[in-house]
Design an enzyme around this catalytic site. Structure first.
Site, short mmCIF file in Angstrom:
data_model
loop_
_atom_site.label_atom_id
_atom_site.label_comp_id
_atom_site.label_asym_id
_atom_site.label_seq_id
_atom_site.Cartn_x
_atom_site.Cartn_y
_atom_site.Cartn_z
N HIS A 64 4.24 -3.52 -3.19
CA HIS A 64 5.16 -4.66 -2.98
C HIS A 64 5.98 -5.02 -4.22
O HIS A 64 6.99 -5.69 -4.10
CB HIS A 64 4.36 -5.89 -2.56
CG HIS A 64 3.77 -5.81 -1.18
ND1 HIS A 64 2.91 -4.81 -0.80
CD2 HIS A 64 3.95 -6.59 -0.09
CE1 HIS A 64 2.56 -5.00 0.47
NE2 HIS A 64 3.18 -6.07 0.92
N SER A 66 -1.70 0.34 3.78
CA SER A 66 -2.41 -0.73 4.47
C SER A 66 -1.50 -1.49 5.44
O SER A 66 -2.01 -2.14 6.35
CB SER A 66 -2.95 -1.71 3.43
OG SER A 66 -1.89 -2.16 2.60
N CYS A 95 -0.39 3.78 -0.70
CA CYS A 95 -0.99 2.50 -1.05
C CYS A 95 -1.77 2.69 -2.36
O CYS A 95 -2.60 3.60 -2.46
CB CYS A 95 -1.94 2.09 0.08
SG CYS A 95 -2.89 0.61 -0.24
N GLU A 129 6.41 -10.22 0.98
CA GLU A 129 6.48 -10.16 2.44
C GLU A 129 7.29 -11.34 2.98
O GLU A 129 7.96 -11.24 3.99
CB GLU A 129 5.08 -10.10 3.05
CG GLU A 129 4.39 -8.82 2.69
CD GLU A 129 3.32 -8.35 3.67
OE1 GLU A 129 3.11 -9.00 4.70
OE2 GLU A 129 2.72 -7.30 3.36
N1 DGL Z 1 -0.43 -1.61 -0.30
C1 DGL Z 1 -1.28 -2.34 -1.21
C2 DGL Z 1 -1.26 -1.65 -2.58
O1 DGL Z 1 -0.32 -0.97 -2.95
C3 DGL Z 1 -0.87 -3.80 -1.32
C4 DGL Z 1 -1.16 -4.61 -0.05
C5 DGL Z 1 -2.63 -4.71 0.29
O2 DGL Z 1 -3.39 -5.37 -0.44
O3 DGL Z 1 -3.02 -4.09 1.27
O4 DGL Z 1 -2.19 -1.78 -3.32
#
Ligand code: DGL
Length: 279
Positions: free
Chosen positions: A185, A8, A70, A152
């Site tokens: 994250h 994302s 993701c 972040e």
């Molecule tokens: N990349 C998303 C995940 O691993 C976290 C950030 C988002 O909510 O887009 O679920």
């Protein structure tokens, strides 16, 4: 191989960094959908639509394998993408299966936490995958949405993140023996999570995914593949924040407007499965 890796936004760089080390000889293209981040609070249907469009673009860029870096997109879009990409003989890997396998290996007494976004928890994919393998497990899913902005912001150590982590998972200190960091994250907050849960084994889905892909691709071959970074918005922020996730500044970074998806990545008819919408 030319492996298209997408997320994302910035967080998937934790997966990309692990892949960079695990499969150095292959070309890696990273696409961060920074115009549409976050995915973690969106409906399953919207996430699937975004993921199809990104996959279609990566295929047009010559990707012959796809990694959904993701967790939320894996939870909502992996079967759909696999179905579409199979028509092109493109394998698709998500981050959930490897994370689950790593947790099944790591746990001691079968009390496993899943820490992830609202969407990933509501989608239930981690829970279902664990239960399929071991119906007797005790599973503790916890959505920890504030950890994404903290990571972040670079606010990963100290009193504030510790208090946030305590708020989400402190009550599980005596219960869990293993926890899956089921969001891109959370590896950045690993030290703080370990402080709050000192006796819990933390499983990093990013690392587990890179190891699984290394096994998929067979023994290491000499050489170094190319690295390409693409975003759908805000190159400068991606570079500044991305440095913390990747370990070095991502560059060069190209900004693109994603064109509509084309066959076989078109949105599937009858895809209205947002019953599992997160609240
Ligand atoms: N990349 C998303 C995940 O691993 C976290 C950030 C988002 O909510 O887009 O679920």
């Amino acid at each position: 191989m030319r492996i298209g890796v997408f997320d994302s936004g910035i967080g998937g760089l934790t997966v990309f960094a692990a892949l960079d080390r695990a499969v150095p000889e292959h070309d890696l293209i990273y696409l961060g959908d920074t115009a549409r981040v976050p995915y973690g609070t969106r409906s399953p249907r919207t996430v699937r639509r975004y993921a199809l469009r990104v996959a279609s673009y990566l295929h047009a860029q010559g990707a012959d394998a796809l990694v959904i870096a993701c967790n939320t997109a894996t939870a909502h879009a992996l079967p759909t993408l696999r179905q579409a990409a199979s028509l092109l003989n493109i394998p698709v890997r998500g981050v959930i299966e490897p994370g689950v396998q790593a947790a099944l290996t790591a746990h001691r007494q079968g009390a496993i936490g899943i820490f992830a976004t609202e969407g990933t928890i509501a989608g239930g994919t981690y829970q279902d995958a664990l239960r399929r393998e071991r119906p007797d497990l005790q599973i503790f899913p916890v959505a920890c949405p504030l950890l994404v902005p903290l990571a972040e912001e670079g606010w990963t150590h100290g009193a504030v993140p510790r208090q946030v982590v305590e708020h989400y998972v402190g009550h599980l200190r005596e219960t869990l023996d293993t926890a899956i960091l089921g969001c891109t994250h959370y590896p950045l907050l690993r030290d703080t999570i370990a402080e709050v849960l000192p006796d819990v084994t933390l499983v990093d889905s990013a690392q587990a995914t890179a190891e699984a892909i290394r096994r998929d691709l067979g023994p290491l071959v000499a050489g170094r593949g190319s690295r390409t970074y693409i975003v759908t918005d805000h190159v400068a922020r991606f570079q500044t924040v991305g440095e913390r996730f990747l370990g070095h500044r991502p560059e060069p970074v190209i900004a693109v407007d994603l064109p509509p998806a084309v066959s076989p990545f078109l949105e599937l008819k009858g895809d209205s499965a947002d019953e599992e919408m997160c609240s």
